[in-house]
Motif scaffolding. Sequence first.
Motif, short mmCIF file in Angstrom:
data_model
loop_
_atom_site.label_atom_id
_atom_site.label_comp_id
_atom_site.label_asym_id
_atom_site.label_seq_id
_atom_site.Cartn_x
_atom_site.Cartn_y
_atom_site.Cartn_z
N GLY A 20 0.83 -1.20 0.00
CA GLY A 20 0.00 0.00 0.00
C GLY A 20 0.87 1.25 0.00
N VAL A 21 1.89 1.23 0.84
CA VAL A 21 2.80 2.38 0.92
C VAL A 21 3.50 2.59 -0.42
CG1 VAL A 21 4.86 3.32 2.04
CG2 VAL A 21 3.15 2.10 3.40
N GLU A 22 3.92 1.46 -1.01
CA GLU A 22 4.60 1.52 -2.29
C GLU A 22 3.69 2.14 -3.36
OE1 GLU A 22 6.86 -2.20 -2.93
OE2 GLU A 22 6.08 -2.00 -4.97
N ALA A 23 2.46 1.67 -3.39
CA ALA A 23 1.49 2.19 -4.36
C ALA A 23 1.27 3.68 -4.13
CB ALA A 23 0.17 1.44 -4.25
N TYR A 24 1.17 4.06 -2.87
CA TYR A 24 1.00 5.47 -2.52
C TYR A 24 2.16 6.30 -3.05
CZ TYR A 24 1.37 9.58 0.48
OH TYR A 24 1.54 10.85 0.93
N LEU A 25 3.37 5.81 -2.81
CA LEU A 25 4.55 6.57 -3.24
C LEU A 25 4.63 6.70 -4.75
CD1 LEU A 25 7.17 5.13 -0.74
CD2 LEU A 25 6.15 7.41 -0.73
N GLU A 26 4.06 5.70 -5.44
CA GLU A 26 4.09 5.74 -6.91
C GLU A 26 2.82 6.35 -7.49
OE1 GLU A 26 4.95 1.70 -7.92
OE2 GLU A 26 6.96 1.81 -7.03
N ASN A 27 2.04 6.95 -6.63
CA ASN A 27 0.78 7.58 -7.05
C ASN A 27 -0.19 6.63 -7.72
OD1 ASN A 27 2.07 9.80 -6.07
ND2 ASN A 27 2.21 10.89 -8.02
N ARG A 28 -0.12 5.37 -7.39
CA ARG A 28 -1.12 4.42 -7.90
C ARG A 28 -2.26 4.38 -6.88
NH1 ARG A 28 0.92 -0.44 -7.53
NH2 ARG A 28 3.00 0.09 -6.80
N GLU A 119 -3.62 7.11 7.61
CA GLU A 119 -2.81 8.26 7.21
C GLU A 119 -2.62 8.28 5.70
OE1 GLU A 119 0.73 7.91 9.65
OE2 GLU A 119 0.77 10.09 9.88
N TYR A 120 -2.46 7.08 5.12
CA TYR A 120 -2.32 6.96 3.67
C TYR A 120 -3.67 6.92 2.98
CZ TYR A 120 2.46 5.59 4.80
OH TYR A 120 3.74 5.56 5.27
N LEU A 121 -4.55 6.14 3.59
CA LEU A 121 -5.83 5.88 2.94
C LEU A 121 -6.61 7.14 2.63
CD1 LEU A 121 -7.60 2.72 4.41
CD2 LEU A 121 -7.29 3.32 2.01
N HIS A 122 -6.60 8.09 3.54
CA HIS A 122 -7.44 9.27 3.30
C HIS A 122 -6.97 9.98 2.03
CE1 HIS A 122 -5.35 13.10 4.38
NE2 HIS A 122 -4.54 12.30 5.00
N ILE A 123 -5.68 9.99 1.79
CA ILE A 123 -5.15 10.63 0.58
C ILE A 123 -5.53 9.81 -0.67
CG2 ILE A 123 -3.06 11.32 -0.64
CD1 ILE A 123 -1.84 11.79 2.19
N CYS A 124 -5.37 8.50 -0.55
CA CYS A 124 -5.68 7.65 -1.71
C CYS A 124 -7.18 7.70 -2.05
CB CYS A 124 -5.21 6.22 -1.46
SG CYS A 124 -3.44 6.15 -1.15
N TYR A 125 -8.01 7.75 -1.03
CA TYR A 125 -9.46 7.90 -1.28
C TYR A 125 -9.73 9.23 -1.95
CZ TYR A 125 -11.01 3.87 1.54
OH TYR A 125 -11.27 2.63 2.03
N PHE A 126 -9.08 10.25 -1.43
CA PHE A 126 -9.30 11.59 -1.98
C PHE A 126 -8.92 11.62 -3.46
CE2 PHE A 126 -7.85 15.94 -2.90
CZ PHE A 126 -9.02 16.62 -2.64
N GLN A 127 -7.78 11.00 -3.75
CA GLN A 127 -7.29 11.00 -5.13
C GLN A 127 -8.18 10.18 -6.05
OE1 GLN A 127 -5.01 12.84 -6.31
NE2 GLN A 127 -3.76 13.49 -4.56
N THR A 128 -8.92 9.22 -5.47
CA THR A 128 -9.84 8.46 -6.31
C THR A 128 -11.26 9.04 -6.19
OG1 THR A 128 -10.08 6.88 -4.49
CG2 THR A 128 -8.55 6.27 -6.22
N ASN A 129 -11.31 10.26 -5.70
CA ASN A 129 -12.57 10.99 -5.63
C ASN A 129 -13.62 10.42 -4.69
OD1 ASN A 129 -12.57 13.39 -6.99
ND2 ASN A 129 -12.50 12.33 -8.98
N ASP A 130 -13.17 9.72 -3.68
CA ASP A 130 -14.13 9.20 -2.71
C ASP A 130 -14.02 10.06 -1.44
OD1 ASP A 130 -15.89 7.61 -1.37
OD2 ASP A 130 -15.01 5.74 -2.13
N ILE A 131 -14.70 11.19 -1.48
CA ILE A 131 -14.50 12.19 -0.44
C ILE A 131 -15.02 11.72 0.92
CG2 ILE A 131 -14.87 14.61 0.22
CD1 ILE A 131 -13.26 14.23 -2.33
N ILE A 132 -16.15 11.03 0.91
CA ILE A 132 -16.72 10.56 2.17
C ILE A 132 -15.74 9.61 2.87
CG2 ILE A 132 -18.61 9.24 3.24
CD1 ILE A 132 -19.85 11.60 2.09
N LYS A 133 -15.20 8.69 2.10
CA LYS A 133 -14.25 7.75 2.70
C LYS A 133 -12.95 8.43 3.10
CE LYS A 133 -15.88 3.37 0.90
NZ LYS A 133 -15.64 2.29 -0.07
N ALA A 134 -12.56 9.43 2.31
CA ALA A 134 -11.36 10.18 2.66
C ALA A 134 -11.56 10.88 4.01
CB ALA A 134 -11.04 11.20 1.58
N ALA A 135 -12.70 11.52 4.14
CA ALA A 135 -13.01 12.23 5.38
C ALA A 135 -13.13 11.25 6.54
CB ALA A 135 -14.29 13.04 5.22
N SER A 136 -13.77 10.12 6.29
CA SER A 136 -13.92 9.12 7.35
C SER A 136 -12.55 8.58 7.78
CB SER A 136 -14.80 7.97 6.87
OG SER A 136 -16.11 8.44 6.64
#
Length: 628
Positions: A20-28, A119-136
Amino acid sequence: HVQTNEANVTETSVQLYEKGVEAYLENRWADCVVYFEKALGKYRKYRKKVQSCRLKCKNEAEFSEPLYPVDNDNLLFFERAIRQTLCIMECENDDPEILENYIVNMETGNLFEEQRPYEYLHICYFQTNDIIKAASSAFTYLVAHPDNKVMASNLKHYFDHNIDKKDIVNYEAKDYVYLYVHGAESYEHKDWQSVIFNMEESLTEYIQAEEECRAQCEGPFDHGWYPDFIPSISNHFTVCLKCKQKCRKTLGSLNGEIHDDLLPSHYHYLQYAYYKTGNLKAACQAVASYLRFYPDDETMLDNLRYYSKQPKVQEDYFHPREEAVRYMQRQIYENKILKFVNKEFNTTLKSKLKSEELEKKLYVTMNEKELKGSKRIVMDGLATTKECQTLTEIAKYFAIIGDGYDGRRSPHTKMEKFEGITLSRTLFLTYFKLLRPKYLDMFLRVTENTRKYIKKYFKIKKKLYFSFTHLVCRTALPDSPKIRTDLSHKIHADNCNILKNQTCVKAFPAFTWRDYSAILYLNDDFEGGEFIFSSDLNGLNIQSSVKPRCGRLVAFSSGPENLHGVKAVKTGSRCAIGIWFSHDPKYADKDRNVALRVLENNLDFHLDPSIDITGFNFDVKNDKKLKT
Ligand SMILES: O=C(O)CCC(=O)C(=O)O
Ligand SMILES: [Fe+3]
């Protein structure tokens, strides 16, 4: 997109986390979401399983029929501990992932317990346009880290996105949280049935959550410094207890809102709701339960007086509820124990155990007076359990019969096998990559420590060189008799030849340059093998005797003033490191300096991590077979 192949099935939560961290760092971002969600799912499953095994096994053991009806020496406690252990092993064994996660979990600590994935998930959700999950996710993280300003501002930022706050959830909230919140809301709306339903449910769920949290505390232990049986039990127990006491505080956070009185406040709501629905008995029980927690609470005492005056109320209505009684009894007792521990250990131990780690563990077990001679000492704590185990293993893997003793001077008795490995050979094995450098390092470190303490204890001002270092095991042969009169090592002095009339001749073949001797013991799982100081050559006048055990050191000056020997090893294998020191630099062990250099230059050893001790394809078992 994440490819789901077979390998994913066996990935541990930490491996998924890392991906997950790796994917985050590579913007996947989509991969990031998938990996972290999977990691969280895996970890939750694992935690639930571990907790429920511990709870189930505790319960089973408690209700088991004792092997014998009379308890003394707390045997029943230990019998249950054994039953519980068997049960836990069986329970966890039918899930291979448990063990894998367990090991990973010990090393990586609390990645998951600290809610790091969010800490990672909220950013990844945000980037995939899932604002509710990002906020949660941001909210979930914030609940665990209420002081984190960055995450607080993130959450505010998400709120700007036109979302309904009601949709934001704490993903890690336990069941009781929403039940309690609903119960409190129902109270505002005067919906008493709903208060009763939600608060009763919440109460049960809360107690269950606290039990699970407490069970989570009963994990592995790495704070050991005093490995005796009882001290290690009480040490582990205390660490556990401190962890368990934190549960109440953690669980008292309702989505970040701190409630110091969460459990008792249930009874507050309940007494009122029961009163409003006409269930006076239940209301009185709730009052009595609340007072168990806060006996002086004025409001509740007023309630008590009020209810007492009601015509239908009988005195026996005021029995506190069973779960409240049990909870408080345990709470009070645990608090008393922790207070006691804090007080006693701060005053009696802190003064003794100051400064360095090593200083902490080290103590003189027998002095010259107790050993009945001069320049003698027995100290404990010079090696940890781990070091003893490792060094013993090395001795057994690589031992060569008589290494370190040439044939003539070999002290064998016919009843024992005498195998050892010198520091020089350990160096050789390391140099040829048959042994991991860290073991040579351990060998050097442990022995250097003994040198330091010997110098300190005997107040030796002159230089003290290592002259010879030998890791050796004496093993009883399988067919040797139980009753033996021979010694494992006959009475001798280390730096001279003792004649029959007990005069000591400093000449060949004795190691005349030896000035101090030290034996560091590594184990105690054998019979016999006591080290003895004796005043005569036949060992008839034993002055003192030392029972070997891990980390115990016997040290003495090497002359005729310290005649000594070793009693027969009757069963098992007795392993120790013998170290001899000299003031004369001519006899300093040059290999020690070489060893230090080898270690300095060998930081980039590339050994197969799956093989411990032996790095290359060195078949230890076969090698051993050839010799025996
Ligand atoms: O192993 C021991 O306890 C003592 C051995 C000894 O005295 C020696 O090797 O010189
Ligand atoms: Fe000796």
